[in-house]
Design a protein around this motif. Sequence first.
Motif, short mmCIF file in Angstrom:
data_model
loop_
_atom_site.label_atom_id
_atom_site.label_comp_id
_atom_site.label_asym_id
_atom_site.label_seq_id
_atom_site.Cartn_x
_atom_site.Cartn_y
_atom_site.Cartn_z
N ILE A 244 5.58 10.41 1.52
CA ILE A 244 6.60 10.28 0.48
C ILE A 244 6.48 8.85 -0.04
O ILE A 244 6.70 7.90 0.71
CB ILE A 244 8.02 10.54 1.02
CG1 ILE A 244 8.12 11.93 1.64
CG2 ILE A 244 9.05 10.35 -0.09
CD1 ILE A 244 9.43 12.21 2.36
N ASP A 245 6.12 8.71 -1.29
CA ASP A 245 6.05 7.39 -1.91
C ASP A 245 7.28 7.20 -2.77
O ASP A 245 7.53 7.98 -3.70
CB ASP A 245 4.77 7.24 -2.73
CG ASP A 245 3.55 7.05 -1.85
OD1 ASP A 245 3.52 6.06 -1.10
OD2 ASP A 245 2.64 7.90 -1.90
N GLY A 246 8.08 6.20 -2.45
CA GLY A 246 9.35 5.99 -3.14
C GLY A 246 10.49 6.35 -2.20
O GLY A 246 10.30 6.48 -0.99
N PRO A 247 11.68 6.52 -2.75
CA PRO A 247 12.85 6.83 -1.92
C PRO A 247 12.64 8.13 -1.13
O PRO A 247 12.06 9.10 -1.64
CB PRO A 247 13.99 6.99 -2.93
CG PRO A 247 13.52 6.27 -4.16
CD PRO A 247 12.03 6.38 -4.17
N PRO B 156 7.88 11.57 -4.52
CA PRO B 156 6.98 12.72 -4.48
C PRO B 156 6.40 12.94 -3.07
O PRO B 156 6.07 11.99 -2.37
CB PRO B 156 5.88 12.37 -5.48
CG PRO B 156 5.98 10.90 -5.68
CD PRO B 156 7.39 10.50 -5.37
N ILE B 157 6.30 14.21 -2.68
CA ILE B 157 5.75 14.59 -1.39
C ILE B 157 4.30 15.04 -1.58
O ILE B 157 4.00 15.82 -2.48
CB ILE B 157 6.56 15.75 -0.76
CG1 ILE B 157 7.95 15.25 -0.38
CG2 ILE B 157 5.83 16.34 0.44
CD1 ILE B 157 8.86 16.34 0.16
N THR B 158 3.44 14.55 -0.70
CA THR B 158 2.04 14.97 -0.67
C THR B 158 1.69 15.34 0.76
O THR B 158 2.00 14.60 1.68
CB THR B 158 1.10 13.83 -1.17
OG1 THR B 158 1.53 13.41 -2.46
CG2 THR B 158 -0.33 14.30 -1.20
N GLY C 16 0.82 -1.21 0.00
CA GLY C 16 0.00 0.00 0.00
C GLY C 16 0.85 1.25 0.00
O GLY C 16 2.07 1.21 0.22
N SER C 17 0.20 2.37 -0.25
CA SER C 17 0.89 3.66 -0.30
C SER C 17 1.21 4.15 1.11
O SER C 17 0.71 3.61 2.09
CB SER C 17 0.02 4.68 -1.01
OG SER C 17 -1.09 5.01 -0.20
N ALA C 18 2.00 5.20 1.17
CA ALA C 18 2.33 5.80 2.47
C ALA C 18 1.06 6.29 3.15
O ALA C 18 0.88 6.11 4.36
CB ALA C 18 3.33 6.94 2.28
#
Length: 113
Positions: free
Chosen positions: A97-100, A105-107, A57-59
């Motif tokens: 932050i999804d990924g490194p 990308p920051i949301t 799942g996503s952050a």
Amino acid sequence: MKGAEAEARAGAHLASLGREIVARNYRIPGGEIDLITREGGTLVFTEVRQRRQIRYGSAAESVTPRKLALMHRAALTYLTRELGRDDLPCRLEVLTIDGPAETGPITVIPLDG
């Protein structure tokens, strides 16, 4: 420390938006606020979540109702213990932050209530 890179990047991002960093890793028994910032006259309590892979799942999906309840309790404790009152303008949010941690990308997701 796990998450330290993501929290450092999150703090830099929020500062670039003009926020003043008030506190980092404010802990109470059973809860923690990763970042506390000031935006104008409003205190903002931020949970930072990062996921390198979306396999589980996503952050944003990693933030559970229990975690939200603990965040709320920690924010209330900060207001009363550190500032002596609980009626100040404030809000909760989650920064993902999804990924490194360094490049993902920051949301910023504002939370209601």
